[in-house]
Design a protein around this motif. Structure first.
Motif, PDB file in Angstrom:
ATOM      1  N   UNK A  42      29.814  63.049  89.123  1.00 19.93           N
ATOM      2  CA  UNK A  42      28.441  63.533  88.961  1.00 19.93           C
ATOM      3  C   UNK A  42      27.820  63.881  90.305  1.00 19.93           C
ATOM      4  N   UNK A  43      28.090  63.066  91.329  1.00 24.21           N
ATOM      5  CA  UNK A  43      27.571  63.370  92.668  1.00 24.21           C
ATOM      6  C   UNK A  43      28.139  64.687  93.175  1.00 24.21           C
ATOM      7  N   UNK A  74      29.126  67.213  91.347  1.00 27.56           N
ATOM      8  CA  UNK A  74      28.498  68.295  90.583  1.00 27.56           C
ATOM      9  C   UNK A  74      27.101  68.581  91.114  1.00 27.56           C
ATOM     10  N   UNK A  75      26.335  67.527  91.393  1.00 27.62           N
ATOM     11  CA  UNK A  75      24.965  67.693  91.886  1.00 27.62           C
ATOM     12  C   UNK A  75      24.957  68.357  93.259  1.00 27.62           C
ATOM     13  N   UNK A  76      25.830  67.898  94.158  1.00 25.26           N
ATOM     14  CA  UNK A  76      25.861  68.460  95.509  1.00 25.26           C
ATOM     15  C   UNK A  76      26.333  69.911  95.499  1.00 25.26           C
ATOM     16  N   UNK A  77      27.285  70.210  94.634  1.00 23.48           N
ATOM     17  CA  UNK A  77      27.740  71.595  94.512  1.00 23.48           C
ATOM     18  C   UNK A  77      26.622  72.487  93.992  1.00 23.48           C
ATOM     19  N   UNK A  78      25.880  71.993  93.003  1.00 30.49           N
ATOM     20  CA  UNK A  78      24.752  72.762  92.464  1.00 30.49           C
ATOM     21  C   UNK A  78      23.673  72.963  93.521  1.00 30.49           C
ATOM     22  N   UNK A  79      23.422  71.936  94.316  1.00 31.57           N
ATOM     23  CA  UNK A  79      22.436  72.063  95.397  1.00 31.57           C
ATOM     24  C   UNK A  79      22.878  73.097  96.416  1.00 31.57           C
ATOM     25  N   UNK A  80      24.163  73.094  96.737  1.00 31.20           N
ATOM     26  CA  UNK A  80      24.674  74.079  97.691  1.00 31.20           C
ATOM     27  C   UNK A  80      24.527  75.491  97.142  1.00 31.20           C
ATOM     28  N   UNK A 108      29.049  72.646 102.328  1.00 34.18           N
ATOM     29  CA  UNK A 108      28.599  71.698 101.315  1.00 34.18           C
ATOM     30  C   UNK A 108      28.219  70.369 101.952  1.00 34.18           C
ATOM     31  N   UNK A 109      27.367  69.649 101.224  1.00 36.59           N
ATOM     32  CA  UNK A 109      27.071  68.254 101.536  1.00 36.59           C
ATOM     33  C   UNK A 109      26.445  68.074 102.912  1.00 36.59           C
ATOM     34  N   UNK A 110      25.332  68.699 103.144  1.00 38.94           N
ATOM     35  CA  UNK A 110      24.643  68.387 104.391  1.00 38.94           C
ATOM     36  C   UNK A 110      23.798  69.514 104.919  1.00 38.94           C
TER      37      UNK A 110
END
Length: 529
Positions: free
Chosen positions: A144-145, A147-153, A305-307
């Motif tokens: 889930x994390x 998926x969320x981070x990918x969507x945010x990116x 991603x992620x940051x």
């Protein structure tokens, strides 16, 4: 009590292999039907001797099973019981894999619960232990994390891409004014009028420079400057644009009076520069195109991603990275050879206070005056430290720059052109571009500002932070309302320009209030304040 066992019965006694549960006897069968004459007495001494030989082996085997179980089971006793009653290692591992208790469930390949309720239901039905539950919970949270981070990116990427487009309303305005230039003689009239031509080179006036191809943005900058000026009649605006926008820009300022001030609109195609300047400008633009191509091709989704620290890499998507107008600020002395001092404004600023004091500044033998410490004062320049611009893993950069140093702000600057001509700033700028080219474009991150910071090293005079508040072009500007109101100039630096719908509504009104909603072309193109 005495037990009598037949000799023939002893031979037929079936003892299971000791590999099972420590030598537990399975399948022992007493043949009571044997003849009584064949029975022999088994004494207590014989039983104790047999137990003495068997029990040590049983204890050793039990210890080994416990150690093996510690690595494979959440409950060693559970696994031990399983094996004692005939279960094999292979069957145990297969059972763990099916029920999600094994390592294979960490990646969620066998079961992907979409909610905690589904997870609990699955664990209950399959009667899985607490370790299997922990494995699956961890796998579900990790997925889930991701998926969320990918969507945010993806959302951030789309947001940046939306910021690079040209709104339909601005495109409409440009076409409207081009048509006006073609059909209306007033739109082709000379600006400024002949009686004001001398002001364009008169150093006693206050000269403001804009390099832009955005008609509406230029209009807002000039309108806000005039509305806040105490002496608008002393202002002279120099608008430099490209060839494709020249007719539209000229038409706009020809048919829309700006009062007692003077405005000049000049296209790049109208400049007659020496051959060496033309060659240098062409070389500069070619290197910036190569920098853009290099960074664009090397940009990878997984690197971004992620940051938020990687968002600066998205600057490579900005058209300003290869815009000639954006890079021509390093040629201001050549653009205005007859002027000694100018105030340079970006087209995404709004002037809120009189700018007259800027022309009276003493630059202390420096070339450019700029805000260094932002509104949050000393040691507070989020996103503007040198480490945000430069690659400090490169020895050339790390040997001459401090990564925690704040970069000065572009957008509202005072340039002493007379002192600039006596320096080698433009030459140093080209030297850094060539060095970047020869080093594989690894000296700085994408963007137009890093080579400018290097070229103007030791030539910057710091002015009060209240002159310039930047960063309003980001989604969540954190500037206090009182600080915004007292700022001399607010700058919508960042992707969310005020003429875009993605602009923050909390600060966008600072820009839109300077749009003339009564203008026929503004209304026709659906531009609203």
């Amino acid at each position: 009590m005495k037990v009598y066992v037949s000799a023939i019965g002893i031979k037929r006694l079936a003892v299971s292999a000791v590999a099972g549960c420590g030598g537990v006897w399975r399948g022992m069968k007493w043949k009571n039907s044997l003849p009584a004459a064949g029975k022999r007495r088994l004494s207590h001494r014989t039983i104790r001797l047999f137990a003495g030989l068997l029990l040590p082996f049983l204890l050793v085997r039990t210890a080994l099973l416990v150690f093996e179980s510690a690595a494979l089971c959440s409950s060693p006793i559970g696994c031990l019981t399983w094996r004692c009653f005939g279960g094999s290692d292979g069957a145990l591992e297969a059972s763990g894999s099916e029920n999600g208790g094994g390592i294979s469930t960490v990646d969620g390949s066998n079961f992907d619960p979409v909610s905690f309720k589904d997870l609990v239901k699955d664990m209950t039905i399959n009667r899985q232990d607490i370790k299997a539950f922990a494995f699956k919970t961890k796998a579900m949270i990790a997925k889930m994390e991701h998926i969320v981070k990918t969507a945010q990116w993806h959302e951030s990427m789309y947001w940046h891409l939306a910021a690079r487009g040209v709104p339909k309303s601005l495109h409409c305005l440009s076409l409207e004014m081009a048509e006006e230039y073609a059909v209306n003689a007033a739109a082709r009239s000379r600006i400024p009028l002949p009686q004001y031509i001398h002001r364009l080179t008169d150093i006693s006036f206050h000269h403001v420079v804009l390099l832009t191809d955005n008609i509406l943005a230029a209009s807002v900058v000039i309108s806000s400057t005039l509305n806040t000026s105490r002496n608008p009649e002393k202002l002279v605006f120099h608008v430099v644009t490209d060839k494709k926008t020249y007719t539209s820009m000229h038409a706009w300022f020809s048919v829309n009076s700006i009062g007692s001030a003077v405005v000049e609109v000049k296209g790049l195609h109208q400049y007659d520069w020496p051959h060496e300047v033309n060659v240098a400008v062409k070389e500069m633009l070619e290197i910036h195109h190569q920098i853009w191509n290099h960074n664009y091709r090397s940009m990878k989704t997984e690197d971004l991603e992620y940051g938020n620290e990687n968002y600066h890499k998205l600057d490579v998507l900005s058209p300003s990275s290869v815009s000639l107008l954006n890079h021509l600020r390093v040629y201001l002395p050549e653009l205005f050879p007859d002027l000694n001092k100018v105030v340079f404004l970006d087209d995404d600023v709004v002037v809120q206070h009189d700018l007259s004091p800027l022309w009276d500044l003493d630059l202390n033998q420096k070339v450019v005056a700029a805000v260094v410490d932002s509104w949050c004062l000393t040691d507070c320049c989020p996103g503007r430290k040198y480490k945000d611009y430069f690659n400090f893993t490169n020895l050339i950069i790390s040997s001459i720059l401090d990564e925690n140093r704040c970069g000065w702000l572009c957008g509202v600057n005072v340039f002493d052109l007379q002192r600039w001509r006596k320096s080698n700033i433009t030459e140093v700028y080209h030297q850094w571009l060539k060095l970047s080219l020869n080093s594989g474009f690894e000296l700085w991150h994408p963007g137009a500002l890093p080579p400018v910071l290097l070229a103007f090293e030791n030539h910057v005079h710091a002015i009060d932070h209240s002159w310039h508040i930047s960063g309003l072009g980001y989604r969540y500007p954190l500037v206090d309302k009182q600080i915004l109101e007292t700022a001399g100039v607010v700058h919508f630096s960042g992707p969310a320009k005020p003429w875009l719908e993605i602009g923050s509504p909390e600060v966008r009104h600072l820009w839109t209030r300077h749009i003339n909603s009564s203008n026929h072309h503004i209304r026709k193109c659906g531009i609203s304040s």
